[in-house]
Scaffold this active site. Structure first.
Site, PDB file in Angstrom:
ATOM      1  N   CYS A 137       0.755  -1.278  -0.146  1.00  8.07           N
ATOM      2  CA  CYS A 137      -0.146  -0.053  -0.106  1.00  8.07           C
ATOM      3  C   CYS A 137       0.924   1.356   0.075  1.00  8.07           C
ATOM      4  O   CYS A 137       1.319   1.592   1.083  1.00  8.07           O
ATOM      5  CB  CYS A 137      -1.048   0.064   1.195  1.00  8.07           C
ATOM      6  SG  CYS A 137      -1.901   1.408   1.305  1.00  8.07           S
ATOM      7  N   CYS A 140      -0.467   4.121   2.050  1.00 11.25           N
ATOM      8  CA  CYS A 140      -0.461   3.916   3.503  1.00 11.25           C
ATOM      9  C   CYS A 140       1.303   4.283   3.909  1.00 11.25           C
ATOM     10  O   CYS A 140       1.506   4.943   4.962  1.00 11.25           O
ATOM     11  CB  CYS A 140      -0.746   2.526   3.872  1.00 11.25           C
ATOM     12  SG  CYS A 140      -2.052   1.969   3.277  1.00 11.25           S
ATOM     13  N   ASP A 141       2.139   3.772   3.065  1.00 10.62           N
ATOM     14  CA  ASP A 141       3.478   3.684   3.518  1.00 10.62           C
ATOM     15  C   ASP A 141       4.595   4.586   2.803  1.00 10.62           C
ATOM     16  O   ASP A 141       5.616   4.627   3.380  1.00 10.62           O
ATOM     17  CB  ASP A 141       3.930   2.366   3.428  1.00 10.62           C
ATOM     18  CG  ASP A 141       3.205   1.265   4.252  1.00 10.62           C
ATOM     19  OD1 ASP A 141       2.640   1.659   5.432  1.00 10.62           O
ATOM     20  OD2 ASP A 141       3.111  -0.025   3.867  1.00 10.62           O
TER      21      ASP A 141
END
Ligand code: NDP
Length: 315
Positions: A137, A140-141
């Site tokens: 992701c 997200c990261d």
């Protein structure tokens, strides 16, 4: 006596649905999952630091965030059962929900929050370096310090891959889009965006065969899918964007799914094709797939279930 509501799944959507239904005095059961569709707690359990969940200005570890949600569910008095649902019967009322341990529960309303599992490359080195430079992701990261001003790669050729590559250009010095064919699957507008972007380089006809690095990722070995030639690309981050599988096996065709296999919900709502069955989180959302959007739709499903139970005189 049948239960008023059962929630299946314990990611952000399921936990939020449990908190809301418990606070509405519906005495919910949350069947958290055990082996099916990854770990209880969902995809955040395999994420590193989460920096985009509101309320945590310094970020929060994905596992810690889910533990906090789980503790909050417990504090409401909701019954938490760590088991997998293997079968539901939705052609009868109350509905029946059977678990792998062989217990069957009856319930008037059902909230399905079983998520979607990110597809991952079946490589030993991928398992070893996942969360250590490999992520499923980018949203997200991607902003983590370890990826700042570094060369990064995204694997895949669909809309997600292009979107993630574009997103990563904010952080990385260069982003390679590694695709196994010579044409992107992504929509035309997204393709144009990738092809024109000065920081994105597309590597056509390439498939990862090994991820390199000891403690953290340092690069990826690629095989040319046409010539078979091997090459090495040195990158600090690899983001897999090769699609997701919604966790719907136990529904066995009893709820309408969309063309990608996700539960079809009424636009802007959590109602499914079966009255009394609601869905929240990634199992009904191929588009946003964020912890916060999952929590939001878990809340919507809980409130919708409460209203439905009230309307039907089942409270
Ligand atoms: P897709 O299934 O559309 O694409 C997956 C990509 O990964 C494909 O290019 C596929 O290659 C590649 N792939 C699959 N398995 C492997 C493998 N083992 N090794 C290497 N490559 C692999 O998934 P997406 O997540 O991109 O999109 C899902 C849906 O969500 C789509 O309908 C998409 O349009 C939608 N979406 C829309 C967005 C938007 O509108 N902005 C943003 C994100 C998603 P191949 O092409 O060769 O099959």
């Amino acid at each position: 006596m049948p239960e008023k509501v059962i929630i299946i799944g314990s990611g952000p959507a399921g936990c939020t649905a449990a908190i809301y239904t418990a606070r509405a005095n519906l005495a919910p059961i949350i069947i958290e999952g055990f082996m099916a569709g990854g770990q209880p707690g969902g995809q955040l359990m395999t994420t590193g630091i989460v920096e985009n969940y509101p309320g945590f200005p310094k970020g929060v570890d994905g596992q810690e965030l889910m533990q906090r949600m789980r503790d909050q569910v417990a504090a409401t008095g909701a019954r938490q059962i760590m088991d997998d649902v293997v079968e539901v019967k939705l052609d009868r009322r109350p509905f029946a929900v059977t678990t792998a341990e062989g217990n069957t529960y009856e319930t008037h309303a059902l909230i399905v929050c079983t998520g979607a599992t990110a597809r991952r490359l079946p490589l030993e080195s991928e398992k070893r370096l996942f969360t250590r430079g490999i992520s499923a992701c980018a949203v997200c990261d991607g902003g983590l310090p370890m990826f700042r001003n570094k060369e990064l790669a995204v694997i895949g050729g669909g809309d997600s891959a292009v979107e993630e590559a574009t997103h990563l250009t904010q952080f990385g010095s260069r982003v390679y889009l590694i695709h196994r064919r010579d044409k992107l699957r992504a929509s035309k507008i997204m393709q144009d965006r990738a092809l024109k972007h000065p920081k994105i380089t597309i590597l056509w006809n390439k498939a990862p065969v090994e991820f390199l690095g000891d403690a953290v990722l340092s690069g990826v070995r690629l095989k040319d899918t046409v010539t078979g030639e091997l090459s090495t690309l040195m990158v600090a981050g690899c983001f897999e964007a090769i699609g997701h599988e919604p966790n719907v096996g136990f529904l066995k065709g009893q709820v309408e799914l969309d063309e990608m296999g996700y539960i079809r919900t009424k636009p802007g709502a959590t109602l499914t094709s079966v009255e009394g069955v609601f869905a929240g989180g990634d199992v009904q959302d191929a588009r946003y797939r964020q912890a916060v959007s999952a929590a939001g739709s878990g809340c919507m499903a809980a409130i919708a279930a409460e209203h439905w139970l009230q309307e039907k005189g089942l409270l």
